[in-house]
Design a protein around this motif. Structure first.
Motif, PDB file in Angstrom:
ATOM      1  N   GLY A   1      21.446  13.011 -25.505  1.00 28.51           N
ATOM      2  CA  GLY A   1      21.859  12.964 -26.903  1.00 28.51           C
ATOM      3  C   GLY A   1      20.707  13.003 -27.889  1.00 28.51           C
ATOM      4  O   GLY A   1      20.919  13.005 -29.104  1.00 28.51           O
ATOM      5  N   GLU A   2      19.463  13.041 -27.392  1.00 31.10           N
ATOM      6  CA  GLU A   2      18.290  13.184 -28.254  1.00 31.10           C
ATOM      7  C   GLU A   2      17.888  14.659 -28.339  1.00 31.10           C
ATOM      8  O   GLU A   2      18.254  15.460 -27.479  1.00 31.10           O
ATOM      9  CB  GLU A   2      17.108  12.363 -27.714  1.00 31.10           C
ATOM     10  N   PHE A   3      17.113  15.004 -29.402  1.00 29.35           N
ATOM     11  CA  PHE A   3      16.690  16.394 -29.539  1.00 29.35           C
ATOM     12  C   PHE A   3      15.559  16.644 -28.528  1.00 29.35           C
ATOM     13  O   PHE A   3      14.375  16.549 -28.836  1.00 29.35           O
ATOM     14  CB  PHE A   3      16.213  16.719 -30.953  1.00 29.35           C
ATOM     15  N   GLU A   4      15.994  16.963 -27.319  1.00 31.06           N
ATOM     16  CA  GLU A   4      15.059  17.211 -26.219  1.00 31.06           C
ATOM     17  C   GLU A   4      15.653  18.257 -25.301  1.00 31.06           C
ATOM     18  O   GLU A   4      16.766  18.111 -24.811  1.00 31.06           O
ATOM     19  CB  GLU A   4      14.798  15.911 -25.456  1.00 31.06           C
ATOM     20  N   ARG A   5      14.937  19.318 -25.102  1.00 29.11           N
ATOM     21  CA  ARG A   5      15.368  20.400 -24.212  1.00 29.11           C
ATOM     22  C   ARG A   5      15.383  19.906 -22.774  1.00 29.11           C
ATOM     23  O   ARG A   5      14.421  19.324 -22.300  1.00 29.11           O
ATOM     24  CB  ARG A   5      14.397  21.568 -24.386  1.00 29.11           C
ATOM     25  N   ASN A   6      16.497  20.125 -22.097  1.00 30.26           N
ATOM     26  CA  ASN A   6      16.631  19.769 -20.684  1.00 30.26           C
ATOM     27  C   ASN A   6      16.295  20.997 -19.844  1.00 30.26           C
ATOM     28  O   ASN A   6      17.062  21.960 -19.833  1.00 30.26           O
ATOM     29  CB  ASN A   6      18.061  19.302 -20.408  1.00 30.26           C
ATOM     30  N   PRO A   7      15.164  21.001 -19.134  1.00 30.53           N
ATOM     31  CA  PRO A   7      14.778  22.185 -18.350  1.00 30.53           C
ATOM     32  C   PRO A   7      15.754  22.525 -17.237  1.00 30.53           C
ATOM     33  O   PRO A   7      15.742  23.647 -16.724  1.00 30.53           O
ATOM     34  CB  PRO A   7      13.414  21.780 -17.766  1.00 30.53           C
ATOM     35  N   ASP A   8      16.609  21.566 -16.849  1.00 28.90           N
ATOM     36  CA  ASP A   8      17.547  21.779 -15.751  1.00 28.90           C
ATOM     37  C   ASP A   8      18.805  22.529 -16.177  1.00 28.90           C
ATOM     38  O   ASP A   8      19.680  22.785 -15.340  1.00 28.90           O
ATOM     39  CB  ASP A   8      17.978  20.431 -15.160  1.00 28.90           C
ATOM     40  N   ALA A   9      18.919  22.844 -17.455  1.00 27.72           N
ATOM     41  CA  ALA A   9      20.160  23.471 -17.946  1.00 27.72           C
ATOM     42  C   ALA A   9      19.851  24.534 -18.992  1.00 27.72           C
ATOM     43  O   ALA A   9      18.791  24.509 -19.633  1.00 27.72           O
ATOM     44  CB  ALA A   9      21.079  22.410 -18.540  1.00 27.72           C
ATOM     45  N   LYS A  10      20.779  25.465 -19.173  1.00 23.72           N
ATOM     46  CA  LYS A  10      20.687  26.377 -20.312  1.00 23.72           C
ATOM     47  C   LYS A  10      20.807  25.565 -21.602  1.00 23.72           C
ATOM     48  O   LYS A  10      21.507  24.558 -21.637  1.00 23.72           O
ATOM     49  CB  LYS A  10      21.810  27.413 -20.258  1.00 23.72           C
ATOM     50  N   THR A  11      20.126  26.011 -22.636  1.00 23.44           N
ATOM     51  CA  THR A  11      20.192  25.303 -23.920  1.00 23.44           C
ATOM     52  C   THR A  11      20.595  26.279 -25.007  1.00 23.44           C
ATOM     53  O   THR A  11      19.867  27.217 -25.316  1.00 23.44           O
ATOM     54  CB  THR A  11      18.826  24.672 -24.281  1.00 23.44           C
ATOM     55  N   LEU A  12      21.786  26.058 -25.573  1.00 22.88           N
ATOM     56  CA  LEU A  12      22.248  26.882 -26.689  1.00 22.88           C
ATOM     57  C   LEU A  12      21.797  26.242 -27.992  1.00 22.88           C
ATOM     58  O   LEU A  12      22.105  25.082 -28.264  1.00 22.88           O
ATOM     59  CB  LEU A  12      23.770  27.006 -26.662  1.00 22.88           C
ATOM     60  N   ILE A  13      21.062  27.006 -28.780  1.00 27.27           N
ATOM     61  CA  ILE A  13      20.618  26.539 -30.094  1.00 27.27           C
ATOM     62  C   ILE A  13      21.544  27.118 -31.147  1.00 27.27           C
ATOM     63  O   ILE A  13      21.714  28.340 -31.235  1.00 27.27           O
ATOM     64  CB  ILE A  13      19.174  26.985 -30.382  1.00 27.27           C
ATOM     65  N   CYS A  14      22.184  26.271 -31.921  1.00 30.67           N
ATOM     66  CA  CYS A  14      22.961  26.698 -33.083  1.00 30.67           C
ATOM     67  C   CYS A  14      22.109  26.387 -34.308  1.00 30.67           C
ATOM     68  O   CYS A  14      21.938  25.217 -34.661  1.00 30.67           O
ATOM     69  CB  CYS A  14      24.301  25.954 -33.151  1.00 30.67           C
ATOM     70  N   GLY A  15      21.549  27.413 -34.914  1.00 32.12           N
ATOM     71  CA  GLY A  15      20.546  27.176 -35.923  1.00 32.12           C
ATOM     72  C   GLY A  15      20.776  27.887 -37.238  1.00 32.12           C
ATOM     73  O   GLY A  15      21.737  28.636 -37.423  1.00 32.12           O
ATOM     74  N   ILE A  16      19.856  27.607 -38.150  1.00 29.55           N
ATOM     75  CA  ILE A  16      19.773  28.293 -39.435  1.00 29.55           C
ATOM     76  C   ILE A  16      18.322  28.733 -39.586  1.00 29.55           C
ATOM     77  O   ILE A  16      17.402  27.920 -39.426  1.00 29.55           O
ATOM     78  CB  ILE A  16      20.148  27.363 -40.612  1.00 29.55           C
ATOM     79  N   LYS A  17      18.115  29.992 -39.858  1.00 34.40           N
ATOM     80  CA  LYS A  17      16.760  30.528 -40.037  1.00 34.40           C
ATOM     81  C   LYS A  17      16.692  31.196 -41.397  1.00 34.40           C
ATOM     82  O   LYS A  17      17.382  32.198 -41.642  1.00 34.40           O
ATOM     83  CB  LYS A  17      16.447  31.532 -38.921  1.00 34.40           C
ATOM     84  N   ASN A  18      15.907  30.646 -42.296  1.00 36.12           N
ATOM     85  CA  ASN A  18      15.783  31.176 -43.659  1.00 36.12           C
ATOM     86  C   ASN A  18      17.152  31.390 -44.309  1.00 36.12           C
ATOM     87  O   ASN A  18      17.411  32.422 -44.934  1.00 36.12           O
ATOM     88  CB  ASN A  18      14.972  32.481 -43.655  1.00 36.12           C
ATOM     89  N   GLY A  19      18.029  30.416 -44.127  1.00 42.67           N
ATOM     90  CA  GLY A  19      19.335  30.448 -44.764  1.00 42.67           C
ATOM     91  C   GLY A  19      20.397  31.252 -44.039  1.00 42.67           C
ATOM     92  O   GLY A  19      21.523  31.348 -44.523  1.00 42.67           O
ATOM     93  N   GLU A  20      20.060  31.816 -42.864  1.00 46.34           N
ATOM     94  CA  GLU A  20      21.021  32.613 -42.095  1.00 46.34           C
ATOM     95  C   GLU A  20      21.376  31.902 -40.790  1.00 46.34           C
ATOM     96  O   GLU A  20      20.492  31.414 -40.074  1.00 46.34           O
ATOM     97  CB  GLU A  20      20.425  33.993 -41.768  1.00 46.34           C
TER      98      GLU A  20
END
Length: 331
Positions: free
Chosen positions: A238-257
């Motif tokens: 539940g912390e912002f930490e990438r788990n190397p054992d799993a795929k990680t989907l990032i839902c993000g915003i980049k420069n407002g998009e």
């Protein structure tokens, strides 16, 4: 003797309308609009709500699951009641879950970024879930101060490019509400909205969730709050930490998009959990006195996501390469 509660036997309490909207049965209930959520949460922050109403409201939201407009209304009401002086901050990093199976490797990502000049403000709450190690105690073990006011934040940013601010400093009421976890037996929307506060309006924000369904709502809420650069992941524990054992989907915003990007799994087998979270081992990895294959992968990958979120790299491949360089040159 007339109690505060039975003063409302002859007329309706102003907050009752908001409980009725979300609690009026399977066919009659609906989500709050932004304005309703804003007004309802403003009343909570001003202590204008009875305890019995507060408990009912939070648990009805928990069962229903808060909508994006509700979440945005709650966060905006909170932000509008803060009165912090403007500070230059590169990255707002929320930390509210604590760790149980693995060390808080994300913390070494944040401290490495700070060592290389990025200004990071982390905020969180400690001790609301039993048998977890929280950021606050780990930072103290590493010799970092815990900020008690906004002047401390400015001082720590000047000194270390890193500052940790407990939720009770941001909002004593929110801190009390998040502490209800062990009384209610359930998390409440406070765990969600606290991650989105961004008290100093940093240029970029990062939030982690435990349940994948919340990934999109965090992303959409950040977008509606006007955050230009943000990342939300299902983080380890539940912390912002990438788990190397799993795929990680990032839902993000980049420069407002809005964007989505999936990072691949990095290991063939699931890495074993720590037998105990001995912070002496954790500190030794930070100081370069011992290696930890899983931990260092988690540090570098998490830092790479942060670098991409803040900008200055063109893609995630470049971000991970830069993160590896920063980790190696952290002394």
């Amino acid at each position: 003797m007339i109690t505060k509660r039975n003063q409302y036997q002859d007329f309706e309490h102003p907050f009752a309308q908001y409980i009725r909207i979300i609690g009026k049965g399977k066919n009659g209930a609906r989500s709050l609009t932004f304005n309703e959520a804003y007004n309802a949460f403003s009343m909570i922050l001003k202590n204008e709500v009875l305890d019995v109403q507060l408990g009912a409201f939070l648990m009805l939201l928990r069962v229903k699951e808060e909508s994006v407009d509700e979440l945005v209304g709650f966060v905006q009401a909170t932000k509008d009641q803060l009165n912090f002086k403007p500070l230059y901050v590169d990255l707002d990093w929320s930390s509210y879950a604590g760790k149980r199976k693995h060390f808080p490797w994300f913390l070494l990502s944040a401290l490495t970024l700070a060592h290389h000049g990025y200004k990071v403000v982390m905020h969180g709450a400690a001790g609301h879930t039993i048998n977890r190690v929280y950021t606050e105690q780990v930072l103290q073990y590493l010799g970092y101060s815990i900020c008690q006011n906004e002047n401390d934040v400015a001082e720590q940013l000047e000194k270390h490019n890193f500052a940790y601010l407990p939720l009770h400093v941001i909002s004593p009421i929110l801190s009390d509400l998040i502490g209800l976890r062990n009384i209610m037996g359930l998390r409440s929307p406070i765990h969600t909205l606290a991650r989105l506060i961004n008290p100093f309006n940093a240029k970029a924000t990062m939030q982690a969730i435990f349940h994948p369904a919340y990934r999109s709502s965090h992303q959409q809420a950040a977008f509606k709050l006007g955050y230009q650069n943000s990342a939300v992941i299902k983080g380890e524990g539940g912390e912002f930490e990438r788990n190397p054992d799993a795929k990680t989907l990032i839902c993000g915003i980049k420069n407002g998009e809005l964007y989505e990007h999936e990072l691949p799994k990095l290991t063939d087998n699931r890495s074993p959990a720590e037998e105990e979270l001995d912070l002496e081992i954790f500190k030794a990895v930070w100081l370069g006195q011992r290696n930890h294959e899983y931990g260092e992968m988690a540090v570098i990958e998490t830092m790479g996501i942060a670098l991409y979120t803040m900008g200055g790299v063109s893609d995630f491949t470049e971000a991970m390469c830069k993160a590896q360089e920063l980790w190696k040159s952290r002394f």
